[in-house]
Design an enzyme around this catalytic site. Structure first.
Site, PDB file in Angstrom:
ATOM      1  N   ARG A  18      -6.583  11.303  -5.737  1.00 54.74           N
ATOM      2  CA  ARG A  18      -7.905  10.683  -5.598  1.00 54.74           C
ATOM      3  C   ARG A  18      -9.010  11.731  -5.752  1.00 54.74           C
ATOM      4  O   ARG A  18     -10.048  11.461  -6.372  1.00 54.74           O
ATOM      5  CB  ARG A  18      -8.034   9.958  -4.261  1.00 54.74           C
ATOM      6  CG  ARG A  18      -9.294   9.110  -4.233  1.00 54.74           C
ATOM      7  CD  ARG A  18      -9.492   8.394  -2.943  1.00 54.74           C
ATOM      8  NE  ARG A  18      -9.637   9.332  -1.839  1.00 54.74           N
ATOM      9  CZ  ARG A  18     -10.040   8.984  -0.626  1.00 54.74           C
ATOM     10  NH1 ARG A  18     -10.288   7.738  -0.354  1.00 54.74           N
ATOM     11  NH2 ARG A  18     -10.154   9.880   0.327  1.00 54.74           N
ATOM     12  N   TYR A  56     -15.199 -11.577  -0.361  1.00 53.43           N
ATOM     13  CA  TYR A  56     -15.945 -10.338  -0.629  1.00 53.43           C
ATOM     14  C   TYR A  56     -17.219 -10.616  -1.426  1.00 53.43           C
ATOM     15  O   TYR A  56     -18.252  -9.982  -1.223  1.00 53.43           O
ATOM     16  CB  TYR A  56     -15.060  -9.333  -1.379  1.00 53.43           C
ATOM     17  CG  TYR A  56     -13.982  -8.747  -0.486  1.00 53.43           C
ATOM     18  CD1 TYR A  56     -14.264  -7.671   0.364  1.00 53.43           C
ATOM     19  CD2 TYR A  56     -12.704  -9.280  -0.456  1.00 53.43           C
ATOM     20  CE1 TYR A  56     -13.292  -7.148   1.202  1.00 53.43           C
ATOM     21  CE2 TYR A  56     -11.716  -8.760   0.383  1.00 53.43           C
ATOM     22  CZ  TYR A  56     -12.022  -7.697   1.209  1.00 53.43           C
ATOM     23  OH  TYR A  56     -11.070  -7.185   2.042  1.00 53.43           O
ATOM     24  N   ASP A  71      -6.758  -2.397  -7.573  1.00 53.90           N
ATOM     25  CA  ASP A  71      -7.319  -3.058  -6.388  1.00 53.90           C
ATOM     26  C   ASP A  71      -7.686  -4.493  -6.718  1.00 53.90           C
ATOM     27  O   ASP A  71      -7.987  -4.805  -7.882  1.00 53.90           O
ATOM     28  CB  ASP A  71      -8.567  -2.316  -5.882  1.00 53.90           C
ATOM     29  CG  ASP A  71      -8.877  -2.722  -4.452  1.00 53.90           C
ATOM     30  OD1 ASP A  71      -8.232  -2.191  -3.533  1.00 53.90           O
ATOM     31  OD2 ASP A  71      -9.730  -3.607  -4.248  1.00 53.90           O
ATOM     32  N   ARG A 116       0.818  -1.221   0.000  1.00 55.69           N
ATOM     33  CA  ARG A 116       0.000   0.000   0.000  1.00 55.69           C
ATOM     34  C   ARG A 116       0.849   1.267   0.000  1.00 55.69           C
ATOM     35  O   ARG A 116       0.468   2.274   0.602  1.00 55.69           O
ATOM     36  CB  ARG A 116      -0.955   0.013   1.218  1.00 55.69           C
ATOM     37  CG  ARG A 116      -2.001  -1.091   1.203  1.00 55.69           C
ATOM     38  CD  ARG A 116      -3.185  -0.662   0.348  1.00 55.69           C
ATOM     39  NE  ARG A 116      -4.179  -1.716   0.276  1.00 55.69           N
ATOM     40  CZ  ARG A 116      -5.361  -1.677   0.878  1.00 55.69           C
ATOM     41  NH1 ARG A 116      -5.702  -0.625   1.590  1.00 55.69           N
ATOM     42  NH2 ARG A 116      -6.197  -2.654   0.743  1.00 55.69           N
ATOM     43  N   ARG A 168      -3.388   6.098   1.376  1.00 56.00           N
ATOM     44  CA  ARG A 168      -3.972   7.305   1.956  1.00 56.00           C
ATOM     45  C   ARG A 168      -3.055   8.070   2.908  1.00 56.00           C
ATOM     46  O   ARG A 168      -3.344   9.206   3.262  1.00 56.00           O
ATOM     47  CB  ARG A 168      -5.261   6.933   2.700  1.00 56.00           C
ATOM     48  CG  ARG A 168      -6.419   6.703   1.758  1.00 56.00           C
ATOM     49  CD  ARG A 168      -7.637   6.257   2.509  1.00 56.00           C
ATOM     50  NE  ARG A 168      -7.416   4.949   3.110  1.00 56.00           N
ATOM     51  CZ  ARG A 168      -8.294   4.301   3.873  1.00 56.00           C
ATOM     52  NH1 ARG A 168      -9.447   4.853   4.161  1.00 56.00           N
ATOM     53  NH2 ARG A 168      -8.011   3.112   4.364  1.00 56.00           N
TER      54      ARG A 168
HETATM   55  O1  1CP Z   1       0.093  -1.354  -2.643  1.00 59.15           O
HETATM   56  C1  1CP Z   1      -0.238  -0.407  -3.391  1.00 59.15           C
HETATM   57  O2  1CP Z   1       0.182   0.748  -3.273  1.00 59.15           O
HETATM   58  C2  1CP Z   1      -1.107  -0.747  -4.604  1.00 59.15           C
HETATM   59  C3  1CP Z   1      -2.479  -0.572  -4.425  1.00 59.15           C
HETATM   60  C4  1CP Z   1      -3.406  -1.534  -3.684  1.00 59.15           C
HETATM   61  C5  1CP Z   1      -3.332  -2.917  -3.424  1.00 59.15           C
HETATM   62  C6  1CP Z   1      -2.159  -3.853  -3.666  1.00 59.15           C
HETATM   63  C7  1CP Z   1      -4.656  -1.108  -3.220  1.00 59.15           C
HETATM   64  C8  1CP Z   1      -5.141   0.281  -3.278  1.00 59.15           C
HETATM   65  N1  1CP Z   1      -5.354  -2.194  -2.766  1.00 59.15           N
HETATM   66  C9  1CP Z   1      -4.569  -3.296  -2.860  1.00 59.15           C
HETATM   67  C10 1CP Z   1      -4.932  -4.682  -2.506  1.00 59.15           C
HETATM   68  C11 1CP Z   1      -6.145  -4.931  -1.693  1.00 59.15           C
HETATM   69  N2  1CP Z   1      -7.382  -4.327  -1.763  1.00 59.15           N
HETATM   70  C12 1CP Z   1      -6.229  -5.969  -0.742  1.00 59.15           C
HETATM   71  C13 1CP Z   1      -5.130  -6.956  -0.473  1.00 59.15           C
HETATM   72  C14 1CP Z   1      -4.047  -6.392   0.360  1.00 59.15           C
HETATM   73  C15 1CP Z   1      -4.406  -6.016   1.755  1.00 59.15           C
HETATM   74  O3  1CP Z   1      -4.844  -6.916   2.487  1.00 59.15           O
HETATM   75  O4  1CP Z   1      -4.207  -4.857   2.093  1.00 59.15           O
HETATM   76  C16 1CP Z   1      -7.517  -5.960  -0.201  1.00 59.15           C
HETATM   77  C17 1CP Z   1      -8.083  -6.882   0.862  1.00 59.15           C
HETATM   78  C18 1CP Z   1      -8.255  -4.920  -0.853  1.00 59.15           C
HETATM   79  C19 1CP Z   1      -9.679  -4.608  -0.659  1.00 59.15           C
HETATM   80  C20 1CP Z   1      -9.910  -3.211  -0.298  1.00 59.15           C
HETATM   81  N3  1CP Z   1      -9.559  -2.150  -1.100  1.00 59.15           N
HETATM   82  C21 1CP Z   1     -10.515  -2.694   0.861  1.00 59.15           C
HETATM   83  C22 1CP Z   1     -11.131  -3.517   1.960  1.00 59.15           C
HETATM   84  C23 1CP Z   1     -10.146  -3.892   3.005  1.00 59.15           C
HETATM   85  C24 1CP Z   1     -10.805  -4.727   4.078  1.00 59.15           C
HETATM   86  O5  1CP Z   1     -10.460  -4.509   5.246  1.00 59.15           O
HETATM   87  O6  1CP Z   1     -11.660  -5.571   3.780  1.00 59.15           O
HETATM   88  C25 1CP Z   1     -10.484  -1.304   0.777  1.00 59.15           C
HETATM   89  C26 1CP Z   1     -10.987  -0.305   1.772  1.00 59.15           C
HETATM   90  C27 1CP Z   1      -9.862  -0.981  -0.467  1.00 59.15           C
HETATM   91  C28 1CP Z   1      -9.625   0.370  -1.017  1.00 59.15           C
HETATM   92  C29 1CP Z   1      -8.244   0.711  -1.359  1.00 59.15           C
HETATM   93  N4  1CP Z   1      -7.416  -0.015  -2.194  1.00 59.15           N
HETATM   94  C30 1CP Z   1      -6.236   0.654  -2.385  1.00 59.15           C
HETATM   95  C31 1CP Z   1      -6.320   1.879  -1.654  1.00 59.15           C
HETATM   96  C32 1CP Z   1      -5.247   2.931  -1.619  1.00 59.15           C
HETATM   97  C33 1CP Z   1      -7.555   1.893  -1.009  1.00 59.15           C
HETATM   98  C34 1CP Z   1      -8.119   2.996  -0.155  1.00 59.15           C
HETATM   99  C35 1CP Z   1      -9.091   3.736  -0.976  1.00 59.15           C
HETATM  100  C36 1CP Z   1      -9.167   5.171  -0.636  1.00 59.15           C
HETATM  101  O7  1CP Z   1      -9.969   5.496   0.250  1.00 59.15           O
HETATM  102  O8  1CP Z   1      -8.470   5.968  -1.268  1.00 59.15           O
END
Ligand code: 1CP
Length: 359
Positions: A40, A154, A77, A27, A31
């Site tokens: 964003r 999900y 994502d 990540r 954020r």
């Molecule tokens: O790593 C990076 O910089 C690349 C971007 C990236 C990756 C690899 C994002 C951006 N998401 C992910 C993978 C991801 N997404 C996972 C697997 C890794 C992990 O466990 O962290 C999962 C479970 C998600 C699902 C997801 N996306 C959620 C739900 C999380 C949960 O607790 O169930 C959420 C809230 C997101 C949104 C998201 N994805 C990425 C960002 C920066 C964000 C935040 C969105 C925002 O508000 O800007």
């Protein structure tokens, strides 16, 4: 393809000699960076950001320019695959992802769409091609998807879950439905990763964020089994592409993960890096595993914790420094600089400098 200017990450994935331990951060474009928040808002919302190649490219490059990390990860994502399958994804502020359609039984699986990545995920293909051009081989680019099991959580729960009662219920009540869903997802994931490889990513990673909620036999049957299918399918046409498997809380099944034919295992902070290394020997590289919450502490605590992770892996190549999970949204980016500085300062002593020709 031209050689990479900084190949430390790829070398460590192949367990070849490096001058210091490579580092990237899960990540890393998230954020916690105000510059990310600005990109964003330009997109309007998170999903639009993923679907606008120029902005996804800018978000990908942001942490590379700011922190000189050893790898970039495409900004996207894991949930874009179920979105492309027509499950009706939206992100609700402060609540996370929501699906308007959920998988509740066999009929829902029969009706699932098969995606054509180059059409349904054309924006991802384009974003990768833009990033590859902009990076100009400075550092490797990581492509990714979720694991079949994690995407299924999900799609069955319809949202983020704490207990996962629906999917665990379905797994016991209708195991054949679960297997059908997971086999379908493994196919969609393979096709999506193949598109990413064709577009120019150097490495692929599967995020299995929720495999660790299962008891070991269920993890092997319902999660690892299908990551294994993806690895085997990718290998048929991509002999050399490094594949990283990350199961959060997967530390108990490290030998099984190593046996899939992956090149590296991502470890969360609860895993013991030294014990994991002893288990896998020279079979795979290891990635991890600083507790992300260390970044809330004072610099000297952070530095000591980084040294402890380096020490735990010990001497030699095959380690990629990372956090054990994503960087929290409310940490100070300055504390990430402390982590990176410590990795750069202290890791060279874990590598044999005389063996190095160039990196
Ligand atoms: O790593 C990076 O910089 C690349 C971007 C990236 C990756 C690899 C994002 C951006 N998401 C992910 C993978 C991801 N997404 C996972 C697997 C890794 C992990 O466990 O962290 C999962 C479970 C998600 C699902 C997801 N996306 C959620 C739900 C999380 C949960 O607790 O169930 C959420 C809230 C997101 C949104 C998201 N994805 C990425 C960002 C920066 C964000 C935040 C969105 C925002 O508000 O800007």
């Amino acid at each position: 393809m031209l050689p990479l200017k900084n190949a430390r990450f790829l070398k460590a994935l192949r367990r070849e000699a490096v001058d210091r331990t490579p580092v990237w951060i899960m990540r890393q474009a998230g954020r916690y960076l105000s510059e990310y928040q600005a990109i964003r808002s330009q997109a309007g919302n998170f999903l639009n950001l993923c679907k606008t190649p120029e902005l996804a490219c800018a978000a990908t490059l942001l942490p590379i320019k700011k922190f000189q990390l050893d790898a970039a990860i495409i900004f996207s994502d894991i949930l874009i695959i179920p979105d492309a399958m027509g499950q009706g994804l939206s992100f609700v502020a402060d609540e996370g992802p929501k699906f308007s359609k959920v998988i509740a039984g066999a009929a829902d699986v029969t009706n699932l769409k098969e995606i054509t990545p180059l059409e349904d995920l054309a924006y991802l293909d384009e974003a990768i091609r833009l990033v590859v051009k902009e990076l100009d081989r400075a550092v490797p680019l990581i492509g990714f998807t979720g694991s079949p099991w994690t995407l299924a959580t999900y799609m069955v729960e319809g949202q983020t879950s704490k207990q996962f009662n629906k999917i665990r219920g379905l797994m016991y009540k209708e195991p054949q439905t679960m297997h059908k869903l997971l086999a379908h997802l493994a196919q969609q994931i393979t096709a999506t990763l193949q598109m990413q490889i064709n577009a120019g990513v150097d490495v692929v990673m599967l995020f299995d964020t929720w495999g660790g909620i299962l008891a070991d036999p269920s993890y092997l049957e319902f999660s690892l089994n299908y990551m294994h299918t993806v690895v085997t399918n990718l290998r048929k046409f991509n002999k050399d592409i490094p594949i990283i498997l990350f199961t959060k809380n997967g530390g108990r099944c490290i030998s099984d993960i190593a046996a899939t034919g992956c090149n590296a295992i991502g470890l969360d902070w609860a895993a013991d890096l030294a014990a994991a290394r002893a288990l896998v020997g020279d079979k795979v590289a290891l990635q991890g595993n600083l507790d992300p919450c260390v970044l809330y502490a004072e610099p000297k605590v952070i530095t000591a914790a980084v040294r402890q992770v380096l020490d735990s892996y010990g001497h030699g190549s095959g380690h990629i420094f990372n956090l054990g999970h994503g960087i929290p949204a409310d940490v100070d980016p300055k504390n990430l600089e402390v982590v990176l500085d410590a990795v750069r300062r202290f890791s060279p002593s874990y590598h044999d400098q005389t063996q190095m020709v160039q990196v």
